[in-house]
Write an enzyme that holds these catalytic residues in place. Structure first.
Site, mmCIF file in Angstrom:
data_model
loop_
_atom_site.group_PDB
_atom_site.id
_atom_site.type_symbol
_atom_site.label_atom_id
_atom_site.label_comp_id
_atom_site.label_asym_id
_atom_site.label_seq_id
_atom_site.Cartn_x
_atom_site.Cartn_y
_atom_site.Cartn_z
ATOM 1 N N PRO A 24 41.510 17.163 46.490
ATOM 2 C CG PRO A 24 43.011 15.850 47.693
ATOM 3 C CD PRO A 24 42.143 15.845 46.482
ATOM 4 C CG MET A 25 42.509 21.541 45.066
ATOM 5 S SD MET A 25 41.652 22.369 43.694
ATOM 6 C CE MET A 25 39.946 21.892 44.010
ATOM 7 C CD GLN A 77 45.138 14.512 50.291
ATOM 8 O OE1 GLN A 77 45.403 15.683 50.483
ATOM 9 N NE2 GLN A 77 45.315 13.902 49.121
ATOM 10 C CB CYS A 107 51.185 17.933 49.115
ATOM 11 S SG CYS A 107 51.315 19.706 49.462
ATOM 12 C CE LYS A 146 45.401 14.280 43.962
ATOM 13 N NZ LYS A 146 46.628 15.029 43.665
ATOM 14 N N GLY A 220 45.799 18.669 35.012
ATOM 15 C CA GLY A 220 45.586 19.343 33.742
ATOM 16 C C GLY A 220 44.296 19.012 33.030
ATOM 17 N N GLY A 241 40.849 19.213 39.637
ATOM 18 C CA GLY A 241 41.133 20.145 40.711
ATOM 19 C C GLY A 241 40.696 21.556 40.413
#
Length: 343
Positions: A24-25, A77, A107, A146, A220, A241
């Protein structure tokens, strides 16, 4: 709300999809982005942007739950810290057909901290456990979390096992761990994605410590080969991501055969044409072309003509009245497969 609703995937189906997921971004993984990603991979689990529980429950912003039925399996989310409000928000998501409800405990943004949720919840595992329990009681789909490995001066070797134990006891069976600390003071959200060192080993240790939990790793990871390395080493899933967003074909087009052993790699050229009916429907409902094509800029990353593809889309899609012809013009600038040298 989607007019057509599809029955929830059962837990086994969604867990299998979680072998590979797109993170989720915020401002990126909206419904248009997810539709594109689904065309590239029929198997990968997709996540919404974080939607705050207060926005749904108090603000009535139910449009934030809109999605296309083709996106399944797709997870919602949520952000929040009030158990009953999260339970209500989870119920709203479940009612419109999301296959999973995920709680954001990772976040690090100032806006999230001010609402006492996101990564700051790593400091209060008891509260997170209470939230998980309330959400699980409210919905039949799986409730997941998450998180980070810790925040600020916490010792991840101590904090992460305690956090996982708390949510596991509350009934959470699936967790995605971003293998970095979050620094709530002193680093920006962008810096929090790069500067804190990765600790993949600790995440793998958590799988040994909690063998009956489904554990995915995030942070990463930039290729399917790296994803397979983590899976082959015993983790249950990998979440990718930024690489999935900026080079979607590199990550997602080959995911079904390589990660799920199902189907053939997707052809990005075919995907562009498959996007056309969706784009036409969006335009007919009053939408703008760039709202969709901004997610397609990296579709041909690394291929001859990719820069021209991006330029034509970036410049042409923002014009009033721009339509699907802009994509065809951009596509003409990209070298077909047979012209790409394979090393």
């Amino acid at each position: 709300m989607p007019e057509v609703q599809i029955a929830h995937s059962n837990h086994a189906t969604t867990r299998r999809a979680a072998r590979l997921s797109v993170a989720p971004m915020m401002d990126w993984t909206d419904r248009h982005c997810r539709f594109l990603h689904r065309l590239l991979s029929g198997q990968t689990l997709l996540y919404t942007e974080m939607v705050t529980a207060p926005a749904l429950v108090r603000g009535g912003a139910l449009h934030l739950l809109d999605y296309s039925p083709q996106e399944h399996p797709v997870a919602l989310q949520l952000g929040g810290s009030d158990p009953q409000e999260l339970a209500q928000a989870a119920r709203l998501g479940s009612e419109v057909g999301y296959d999973e409800i995920n709680l954001n405990c990772g976040c690090p943004s100032d806006r999230v901290q001010s609402g006492t949720f996101g990564a700051v919840l790593m400091k209060d595992p008891a509260r997170v456990a209470e939230c998980v329990a309330a959400m699980r009681e409210a919905v039949g789909v799986e409730v997941t979390v998450k998180c980070r490995i810790g925040v600020d001066d916490q010792d991840p070797d101590l904090v992460l096992p305690a956090f996982l134990d708390a949510i596991h006891t509350a009934g959470c069976q699936r967790v995605t761990i971003h293998a970095r600390k979050a620094w709530l003071q002193g680093l920006s959200p962008k810096e929090n994605r790069d500067i804190p060192p990765l600790d993949y080993h600790l995440v793998h240790c958590m799988k040994a410590l909690f063998p009956d939990m489904h554990i995915s790793i995030n942070g990463g990871i930039n290729s399917l080969q790296e994803a397979r390395t983590h899976l082959d080493a015993g983790l249950d899933g990998v979440m990718i991501g930024r690489a999935a967003y900026h080079q979607p074909a590199d990550i997602l087009a080959g995911a079904d055969p390589l990660i799920f052993e199902a189907g053939q790699p997707a052809d990005p050229f075919e995907v562009v044409h498959e996007m056309m009916p969706y784009i036409e429907q969006h335009l007919a409902s009053g939408g703008r072309l760039h709202q969709i094509t901004r997610h397609m800029l990296g579709l041909f990353a690394g291929r001859p003509g990719a820069r021209a593809w991006r330029r034509v889309l970036s410049e042409g899609a923002v014009h009033e009245g721009a339509g699907p012809e802009v994509l065809l013009q951009a596509l003409d600038r990209v070298a077909p497969d047979e012209q790409v040298e394979v090393s």
